[in-house]
Design a protein around this motif. Sequence first.
Motif, short mmCIF file in Angstrom:
data_model
loop_
_atom_site.label_atom_id
_atom_site.label_comp_id
_atom_site.label_asym_id
_atom_site.label_seq_id
_atom_site.Cartn_x
_atom_site.Cartn_y
_atom_site.Cartn_z
N ASP A 1 13.96 21.57 -36.48
CA ASP A 1 12.66 21.01 -36.11
C ASP A 1 12.30 19.81 -36.98
O ASP A 1 11.26 19.77 -37.65
N SER B 1 1.02 17.06 -32.76
CA SER B 1 1.55 18.42 -32.60
C SER B 1 1.85 19.01 -33.98
O SER B 1 2.21 18.29 -34.91
N LEU C 1 4.45 20.75 -34.67
CA LEU C 1 5.88 20.88 -34.85
C LEU C 1 6.44 19.74 -35.69
O LEU C 1 5.98 18.60 -35.64
N ARG D 1 1.69 21.32 -29.26
CA ARG D 1 3.08 21.70 -29.46
C ARG D 1 3.84 21.62 -28.15
O ARG D 1 3.23 21.64 -27.07
N GLU D 2 5.18 21.55 -28.23
CA GLU D 2 5.97 21.49 -27.00
C GLU D 2 5.60 22.66 -26.09
O GLU D 2 5.41 23.79 -26.56
N PRO E 1 5.18 25.74 -24.42
CA PRO E 1 5.94 26.91 -24.85
C PRO E 1 6.17 27.98 -23.80
O PRO E 1 6.67 29.06 -24.13
N LYS F 1 7.61 30.51 -21.22
CA LYS F 1 8.96 31.07 -21.07
C LYS F 1 9.04 31.89 -19.78
O LYS F 1 8.07 32.49 -19.33
N ILE G 1 13.11 28.33 -21.49
CA ILE G 1 12.11 27.36 -21.07
C ILE G 1 11.84 27.53 -19.59
O ILE G 1 12.77 27.61 -18.77
#
Length: 257
Positions: free
Chosen positions: A16, A44, A46, A71-72, A74, A76, A103
């Motif tokens: 990261d 973000s 991250l 953040r990216e 997330p 799922k 993802i």
Amino acid sequence: MRILLIRHGDPDYEHDCLTKTGQREAALLAQAADGLMLGDCYVSPLGRAQDTAAYTLERWNLTAKTLDWLREFPAKVDVNCSTELQKAFPDTRQEGGVYLPRIAWDMVPSYYYSHPEYMDREAWRDSELARCSDMIPVYDHVVKNLDQLLASYGYVRDGFGYRVERAHTQTITFFCHFGLTCVVLSHLLNISPFALWHGTVLAPTSVTEVTTEEREKGIAMFRSQRLGDVSHLSVAGVKPSFSARFCETYDNQEQRH
């Protein structure tokens, strides 16, 4: 009002952070950032986004507020609950004969193109993917926080547009991620996020810009001025990182499949 969405530099996802290429991209972005007129900056949490922003913030003596919702994206998907989705995500890893979460939006093109519900602004919410994932609550969490932030600047979500309570030309800048940027754009432009996830490439450190238009007093809509601009790299003779893309031709095994 003007919004800039800046993707992080070439990433080392395992740690990261940025690769050496990503560090160079971030440094070139910082050199050009004064001309972007960044305004209020948000980043973000991250590491790869924080590292990218740090070059610009330090060079121009700026500060940025970290927002967790940047953040990216997330969400799922659990493909164990659907044989249909096992075809949509054929490269999903398994442990002990059980598919691992992955993802949610990165399906193969053959599945995407044969299921038009993913191309519709609302119908994707009733899709098999939505049923087997947390996409809807995660998406709604992002856009709720986006709208709360925009309301603090005087632009209040009202149906498909925004009610202007305080009109201005201020800029806000998000240092974030490809998947998250597509969610933000889908909400502002009222289109399916899948159309953006599967139809656009936003290279590392690329700049995407949207601005309001208030053609009728008190009613604003957002329009995109540029998408994935990497001119700060091209003027320096630097080729954008390939990490934003998949293979141009299937036979090229050196490019990501």
